[in-house]
Design a protein around this motif. Structure first.
Motif, PDB file in Angstrom:
ATOM      1  N   ARG A  23       0.841  -1.204   0.000  1.00 41.05           N
ATOM      2  CA  ARG A  23       0.000   0.000   0.000  1.00 41.05           C
ATOM      3  C   ARG A  23       0.876   1.254   0.000  1.00 41.05           C
ATOM      4  NH1 ARG A  23      -0.918   3.261   3.709  1.00 41.05           N
ATOM      5  NH2 ARG A  23      -0.302   1.878   5.389  1.00 41.05           N
ATOM      6  N   ARG A  24       1.886   1.282   0.872  1.00 38.53           N
ATOM      7  CA  ARG A  24       2.787   2.430   0.969  1.00 38.53           C
ATOM      8  C   ARG A  24       3.517   2.667  -0.356  1.00 38.53           C
ATOM      9  NH1 ARG A  24       6.788   0.937   4.960  1.00 38.53           N
ATOM     10  NH2 ARG A  24       4.949   0.388   6.133  1.00 38.53           N
ATOM     11  N   ARG A  26       2.560   1.654  -3.436  1.00 39.57           N
ATOM     12  CA  ARG A  26       1.616   2.110  -4.473  1.00 39.57           C
ATOM     13  C   ARG A  26       1.250   3.589  -4.297  1.00 39.57           C
ATOM     14  NH1 ARG A  26      -0.949  -1.769  -7.704  1.00 39.57           N
ATOM     15  NH2 ARG A  26      -0.574  -3.924  -7.079  1.00 39.57           N
ATOM     16  N   GLU A  27       1.112   4.031  -3.052  1.00 35.87           N
ATOM     17  CA  GLU A  27       0.722   5.418  -2.793  1.00 35.87           C
ATOM     18  C   GLU A  27       1.841   6.419  -3.055  1.00 35.87           C
ATOM     19  OE1 GLU A  27      -0.584   5.434   1.269  1.00 35.87           O
ATOM     20  OE2 GLU A  27      -2.470   4.411   0.789  1.00 35.87           O
ATOM     21  N   ASN A  28       3.088   6.009  -2.858  1.00 34.30           N
ATOM     22  CA  ASN A  28       4.187   6.983  -2.872  1.00 34.30           C
ATOM     23  C   ASN A  28       5.253   6.769  -3.931  1.00 34.30           C
ATOM     24  OD1 ASN A  28       3.341   8.440  -0.435  1.00 34.30           O
ATOM     25  ND2 ASN A  28       3.741   6.490   0.568  1.00 34.30           N
ATOM     26  N   ARG A  31       5.806   9.639  -6.889  1.00 28.71           N
ATOM     27  CA  ARG A  31       6.282  10.921  -6.342  1.00 28.71           C
ATOM     28  C   ARG A  31       7.775  10.813  -6.012  1.00 28.71           C
ATOM     29  NH1 ARG A  31       2.642  11.940  -2.297  1.00 28.71           N
ATOM     30  NH2 ARG A  31       3.752  10.475  -0.978  1.00 28.71           N
TER      31      ARG A  31
END
Length: 124
Positions: A23-24, A26-28, A31
């Motif tokens: 999850r971490r 995929r989210e970051n 960026r």
């Protein structure tokens, strides 16, 4: 960064922790990848690793290693904070190099093709 520290970062964890890492990541990921692109000479391998880590056909152990390295990569504060221009991605390089070297054969041509396309699209 010592081999011991890299080994600690890449060691197997529980399925719950792997899900949290995924999850971490995929989210970051994008960026961080955009900020790091000019500092990491093997960025295509890093992005291909991202695609291999999120591919359900990649073996669980390999996904775990990649997710650990990529989770470390996307953490804003680690051994050497990423905002220190020129030095911030040094520790990330060590962890990513170890992970990519360990699982090299599991990065498929489809992961590499997706990485090239994504780099053209995301980083231009």
């Amino acid at each position: 960064m010592s081999q011991t520290k890299v080994g600690e970062i890449l060691k197997p964890v529980s399925a719950d922790e792997d899900r949290q890492r995924e999850r971490r990541v995929r989210e970051n990921f994008w960026r961080t990848a955009k900020r790091a692109a000019r500092h990491i000479p093997f960025m295509e391998d890093v992005v291909a690793s991202y695609y291999a880590a999120t591919d359900r056909n990649t073996p669980t152990r390999v996904r775990g290693i990649l997710l650990a390295a990529l989770a470390y990569f996307v953490m804003p504060v680690d051994m050497i904070p990423d905002f220190l221009i020129g030095f911030g991605f040094t520790d990330d390089l060590a962890v990513l190099t170890a992970a990519v070297t360990a699982i090299q054969g599991h990065i498929k041509p489809t992961h590499r093709a997706a990485a090239r396309e994504a780099l053209e699209r995301e980083l231009d």
